[in-house]
Write a protein that holds these residues in place. Sequence first.
Motif, short mmCIF file in Angstrom:
data_model
loop_
_atom_site.label_atom_id
_atom_site.label_comp_id
_atom_site.label_asym_id
_atom_site.label_seq_id
_atom_site.Cartn_x
_atom_site.Cartn_y
_atom_site.Cartn_z
N THR A 31 0.83 -1.21 0.00
CA THR A 31 0.00 0.00 0.00
C THR A 31 0.86 1.25 0.00
OG1 THR A 31 -1.74 -1.16 1.21
CG2 THR A 31 -1.79 1.25 1.26
N SER A 32 1.99 1.19 0.70
CA SER A 32 2.91 2.33 0.79
C SER A 32 3.43 2.72 -0.59
CB SER A 32 4.07 1.98 1.73
OG SER A 32 4.89 3.10 1.95
N TYR A 33 3.77 1.74 -1.41
CA TYR A 33 4.25 2.03 -2.76
C TYR A 33 3.15 2.68 -3.61
CZ TYR A 33 8.80 -0.24 -2.38
OH TYR A 33 10.08 -0.55 -2.04
N LYS A 34 1.91 2.24 -3.42
CA LYS A 34 0.80 2.81 -4.19
C LYS A 34 0.55 4.27 -3.83
CE LYS A 34 -1.63 -1.61 -4.78
NZ LYS A 34 -2.86 -2.39 -4.45
N LEU A 35 0.73 4.60 -2.55
CA LEU A 35 0.48 5.96 -2.09
C LEU A 35 1.64 6.91 -2.35
CD1 LEU A 35 -1.15 5.16 1.39
CD2 LEU A 35 -2.32 5.93 -0.68
N LEU A 36 2.81 6.37 -2.66
CA LEU A 36 4.01 7.19 -2.79
C LEU A 36 3.90 8.28 -3.86
CD1 LEU A 36 6.92 7.68 -1.82
CD2 LEU A 36 7.69 6.01 -3.53
N PRO A 37 3.42 8.02 -5.08
CA PRO A 37 3.37 9.08 -6.09
C PRO A 37 2.55 10.29 -5.64
CG PRO A 37 3.07 6.95 -7.12
CD PRO A 37 3.01 6.72 -5.65
N ASP A 38 1.39 10.04 -5.05
CA ASP A 38 0.55 11.14 -4.58
C ASP A 38 1.23 11.91 -3.45
OD1 ASP A 38 -2.14 12.52 -4.48
OD2 ASP A 38 -2.03 11.77 -2.42
N TYR A 39 1.88 11.17 -2.55
CA TYR A 39 2.60 11.82 -1.45
C TYR A 39 3.69 12.75 -1.98
CZ TYR A 39 5.94 12.36 2.37
OH TYR A 39 6.81 12.89 3.29
N ILE A 388 11.28 23.43 5.75
CA ILE A 388 10.85 22.13 5.24
C ILE A 388 9.47 21.87 5.83
CG2 ILE A 388 11.29 19.65 5.21
CD1 ILE A 388 14.26 20.28 5.29
N LEU A 389 8.47 21.92 4.97
CA LEU A 389 7.09 21.86 5.42
C LEU A 389 6.49 20.47 5.23
CD1 LEU A 389 5.86 25.24 3.93
CD2 LEU A 389 6.63 24.80 6.27
N PRO A 390 5.57 20.07 6.12
CA PRO A 390 4.87 18.80 5.95
C PRO A 390 3.77 18.95 4.91
CG PRO A 390 4.07 19.91 7.90
CD PRO A 390 5.18 20.77 7.36
N ILE A 391 3.31 17.83 4.40
CA ILE A 391 2.12 17.88 3.56
C ILE A 391 0.91 18.03 4.47
CG2 ILE A 391 3.16 16.50 1.73
CD1 ILE A 391 1.59 14.10 2.75
N SER A 392 -0.20 18.54 3.94
CA SER A 392 -1.37 18.75 4.78
C SER A 392 -1.92 17.42 5.27
CB SER A 392 -2.45 19.51 4.00
OG SER A 392 -2.84 18.77 2.87
N SER A 393 -2.52 17.43 6.44
CA SER A 393 -3.00 16.22 7.07
C SER A 393 -4.11 15.54 6.27
CB SER A 393 -3.50 16.50 8.48
OG SER A 393 -4.53 17.48 8.46
N GLU A 394 -4.77 16.30 5.41
CA GLU A 394 -5.87 15.72 4.63
C GLU A 394 -5.40 14.77 3.55
OE1 GLU A 394 -6.41 19.18 1.23
OE2 GLU A 394 -7.65 19.22 3.04
N VAL A 395 -4.07 14.79 3.27
CA VAL A 395 -3.53 13.93 2.20
C VAL A 395 -3.63 12.48 2.58
CG1 VAL A 395 -1.47 13.33 0.92
CG2 VAL A 395 -1.94 15.73 1.47
N ASN A 396 -3.06 12.14 3.70
CA ASN A 396 -3.07 10.76 4.16
C ASN A 396 -2.96 10.76 5.68
OD1 ASN A 396 -2.81 8.08 4.66
ND2 ASN A 396 -1.05 7.73 3.33
#
Length: 402
Positions: A31-39, A388-396
């Motif tokens: 699942t981690s590999y599938k989510l990687l591009p969007d992340y 260095i900013l995090p991605i928004s929490s709504e992503v994952n």
Amino acid sequence: MLGDHDIRISYWKAWRSREVALDYAKGSCATSYKLLPDYLQRLVRANPGTLAEIHTIYDAGVGHRFKYMFLALGASIDGFSHMRNVIIIDGAHLRGKYAGCLLTASAQDGNYQVFPIAVGIVDGENDNAWEWFLKMLLQFITNEDNVVFISDRHSSIYKAISKVYPAAKHCACILHLKRNIQTYFKNKHLGYLVGKAARAFQLSEFYTTFNEIKNINPSCAEYLLDIGLEHWARAHCSGNRYNLMTSNVAETWNSVLRNAREYPILHLVEYIRSKLMKWYAERRDVTQHPNRMLTPRVTSIVEENFEISGGMLVCQINTGEFDVKDKDRISYHVNLHTKSCSCFSFQTLLIPCPHAIAAAIKEKSSIKSLVSNFYTMDTLVAAYAGNILPISSEVNPSIEGT
């Protein structure tokens, strides 16, 4: 389990239980590999200037399959412009379900701290993987003769650098070289002499030690010549590797990531981002070193050289030029205008040697002004200026607590 709960289970069951617990906490590797591009897309949007790339290969039975990943955060790319052009590259094995290898490129900041530049996740340390990784670096580190790479002498790294960075210099980690010498020739003293010769600033000092190696074991001397003196001896390097004689910078970074290297790929990348975010915030905070011009580590080096300079005899040759004799009455030619000394330490490290400090005291010049801007607090703060900013929490939402 036996000690805590008085329950006997097999090693295999314990291992599987651990894997299930990790999957529950971090998610499955697949699942981690599938989510990687969007992340990565969202990470790039949150951090302008970031380079993130995924390379896939097509498998007729599966479709597009992950092959390589590269990440260089925008803040790291900007910060590297305030570093010396020495890049330490290394690989470390991943311990997750799909294995693979973590490739890293790092520099050293003006306080002698690890400065991670980029990371890559590949199938292994092979020719194609290293070539692809260096081609990604080429997007912001140009192929010039003032660039120096330091590695553990892996054959694939040699091939990749010769293809992608033909103008750059490639130097060997002295610790790895010493271990090889001690293994092949069964002589610890030879390892010591190789380290001494490698660190020599003067050619005369180098050849004195190298001739000693040759007298003890001619085969070892031949082995070192075959490697190429320019690859391991500082006195013969046509570039400048400064104080960086080993790949310890990269190994320190790998050590920081030791536990995270068994995480699913998405959480490994997020761990790296989070670690760098914390380092940047801490290192740009100069309030812990008020009124200090030079970085703490270099300040201590200058103070140590100041102590050594005591008792040296200084005679002026011309404006800014001096003949300095140490306690053994060995003479050194110091030029404060060109910031050089015949010991070669001054112009190599860009930090005044004891002879230069003695000359500066004689001329009543500022010792700190002789230190390169690389080692000032202003440069250190500039290197870590980017956020260095995090991605928004709504992503994952599962990533947020990493």
